[in-house]
Design a protein around this motif. Structure first.
Motif, PDB file in Angstrom:
ATOM      1  N   ARG A  47       0.791  -1.233   0.000  1.00 48.89           N
ATOM      2  CA  ARG A  47       0.000   0.000   0.000  1.00 48.89           C
ATOM      3  C   ARG A  47       0.821   1.280   0.000  1.00 48.89           C
ATOM      4  NH1 ARG A  47      -4.605  -2.085   4.210  1.00 48.89           N
ATOM      5  NH2 ARG A  47      -5.177  -3.862   2.924  1.00 48.89           N
ATOM      6  N   GLY A  48       2.097   1.186   0.310  1.00 47.52           N
ATOM      7  CA  GLY A  48       2.921   2.383   0.407  1.00 47.52           C
ATOM      8  C   GLY A  48       2.836   2.998   1.786  1.00 47.52           C
ATOM      9  N   TYR A  49       3.762   3.877   2.073  1.00 49.27           N
ATOM     10  CA  TYR A  49       3.870   4.461   3.405  1.00 49.27           C
ATOM     11  C   TYR A  49       2.670   5.328   3.756  1.00 49.27           C
ATOM     12  CZ  TYR A  49       5.580   7.026   7.407  1.00 49.27           C
ATOM     13  OH  TYR A  49       5.705   7.571   8.653  1.00 49.27           O
ATOM     14  N   GLU A  50       2.263   6.175   2.837  1.00 43.42           N
ATOM     15  CA  GLU A  50       1.180   7.118   3.134  1.00 43.42           C
ATOM     16  C   GLU A  50      -0.121   6.404   3.501  1.00 43.42           C
ATOM     17  OE1 GLU A  50       1.778  10.311   3.492  1.00 43.42           O
ATOM     18  OE2 GLU A  50       3.840  10.072   2.793  1.00 43.42           O
ATOM     19  N   SER A  51      -0.368   5.244   2.909  1.00 42.68           N
ATOM     20  CA  SER A  51      -1.605   4.506   3.167  1.00 42.68           C
ATOM     21  C   SER A  51      -1.471   3.501   4.305  1.00 42.68           C
ATOM     22  CB  SER A  51      -2.049   3.770   1.902  1.00 42.68           C
ATOM     23  OG  SER A  51      -2.329   4.700   0.888  1.00 42.68           O
ATOM     24  N   ARG A  70       9.309   4.863  -6.301  1.00 40.34           N
ATOM     25  CA  ARG A  70       8.099   4.118  -5.928  1.00 40.34           C
ATOM     26  C   ARG A  70       7.524   4.744  -4.664  1.00 40.34           C
ATOM     27  NH1 ARG A  70      11.208  -0.963  -5.626  1.00 40.34           N
ATOM     28  NH2 ARG A  70       9.967  -1.333  -3.784  1.00 40.34           N
ATOM     29  N   PRO A  71       6.208   4.902  -4.592  1.00 39.57           N
ATOM     30  CA  PRO A  71       5.614   5.548  -3.413  1.00 39.57           C
ATOM     31  C   PRO A  71       6.028   4.883  -2.098  1.00 39.57           C
ATOM     32  CG  PRO A  71       3.970   5.252  -5.116  1.00 39.57           C
ATOM     33  CD  PRO A  71       5.205   4.543  -5.584  1.00 39.57           C
ATOM     34  N   GLU A  72       6.068   3.548  -2.067  1.00 43.37           N
ATOM     35  CA  GLU A  72       6.427   2.901  -0.810  1.00 43.37           C
ATOM     36  C   GLU A  72       7.895   3.124  -0.468  1.00 43.37           C
ATOM     37  OE1 GLU A  72       7.066  -0.333  -3.919  1.00 43.37           O
ATOM     38  OE2 GLU A  72       5.589   1.219  -3.582  1.00 43.37           O
ATOM     39  N   GLY A  73       8.734   3.246  -1.465  1.00 43.08           N
ATOM     40  CA  GLY A  73      10.158   3.473  -1.209  1.00 43.08           C
ATOM     41  C   GLY A  73      10.431   4.866  -0.702  1.00 43.08           C
ATOM     42  N   GLU A  74       9.818   5.841  -1.329  1.00 45.06           N
ATOM     43  CA  GLU A  74      10.000   7.224  -0.898  1.00 45.06           C
ATOM     44  C   GLU A  74       9.486   7.404   0.528  1.00 45.06           C
ATOM     45  OE1 GLU A  74       8.793  11.698  -2.368  1.00 45.06           O
ATOM     46  OE2 GLU A  74       7.376  10.064  -2.658  1.00 45.06           O
ATOM     47  N   GLY A  75       8.294   6.894   0.796  1.00 43.07           N
ATOM     48  CA  GLY A  75       7.726   7.009   2.142  1.00 43.07           C
ATOM     49  C   GLY A  75       8.550   6.270   3.162  1.00 43.07           C
TER      50      GLY A  75
END
Length: 190
Positions: free
Chosen positions: A29-33, A100-105
């Motif tokens: 889901r990535g960090y933000e989610s 990738r959103p999960e990597g950045e987060g």
């Protein structure tokens, strides 16, 4: 691990389940989610159990990193005998993670956790360096690039490379084609 905890001694099985759930959910889901409630549900524990042991989702992810549940060698610095090519490949994989959103987060969360905990900071640096430190790899490559003389400040060169990666993550600067080469030219010379 030096995170302050209160309450009863935690169950090792519950701790591992929480770390595994956090790593899986981050990837999905990535960090933000990512939410504590989701981690608790996936791990089969109460939300209060998580908050008793960790102050935030960033702290959980930091412990995942410390335990080797994340990144598991994917960012190791290769050694093909060509330091510039190896560093370009290494930076490329880190930049790809940042895209990738999960990597950045994840990287931003780890930076935040590192600000609160020196051990997390050391482990973050080591995770970006892989199994061999960047400075050690640079020292072994002395004489192969203009700024890699036998007396070069290898630790500082490594810190400049890792610092550039961390600054890019914090500033959310998009990766452009050729960024790794420009960074290497600036630090190692042409």
């Amino acid at each position: 691990m030096a995170f302050a905890r209160s309450g009863p001694v935690r169950s090792e099985a519950a701790r591992r389940s929480i770390l595994q759930a956090a790593a899986e959910l981050l990837a999905e889901r990535g960090y933000e989610s990512l939410a504590i409630e989701q981690i608790a549900a996936r791990a089969g524990v109460g939300k209060q159990t998580i908050y008793r042991w960790w102050p935030s989702k960033g702290a959980i992810l930091a412990e995942c990193l410390l335990e080797g549940t994340m990144l598991d060698g994917r960012l190791d610095l290769p050694d093909t005998g060509d330091i510039r090519a190896d560093l370009r490949d290494w930076l490329g994989r880190i930049f790809a993670l940042l895209e990738r959103p999960e990597g950045e987060g994840l990287l931003r969360a780890l930076i935040a956790a590192a600000a609160d905990n020196a051990e997390v900071g050391r482990r973050l640096r080591d995770s970006l360096s892989g199994s061999e430190s960047v400075s050690g790899r640079l020292a072994r490559a002395a004489g192969t690039a203009p700024n890699l003389t036998p007396v070069a400040p290898f630790e500082e060169i490594a810190e400049a490379l890792i610092g550039a990666v961390l600054l890019r993550a914090l500033s959310r600067t998009p990766v452009e084609p050729g960024d790794a080469d420009r960074l290497l030219d600036a630090i190692l010379g042409r």
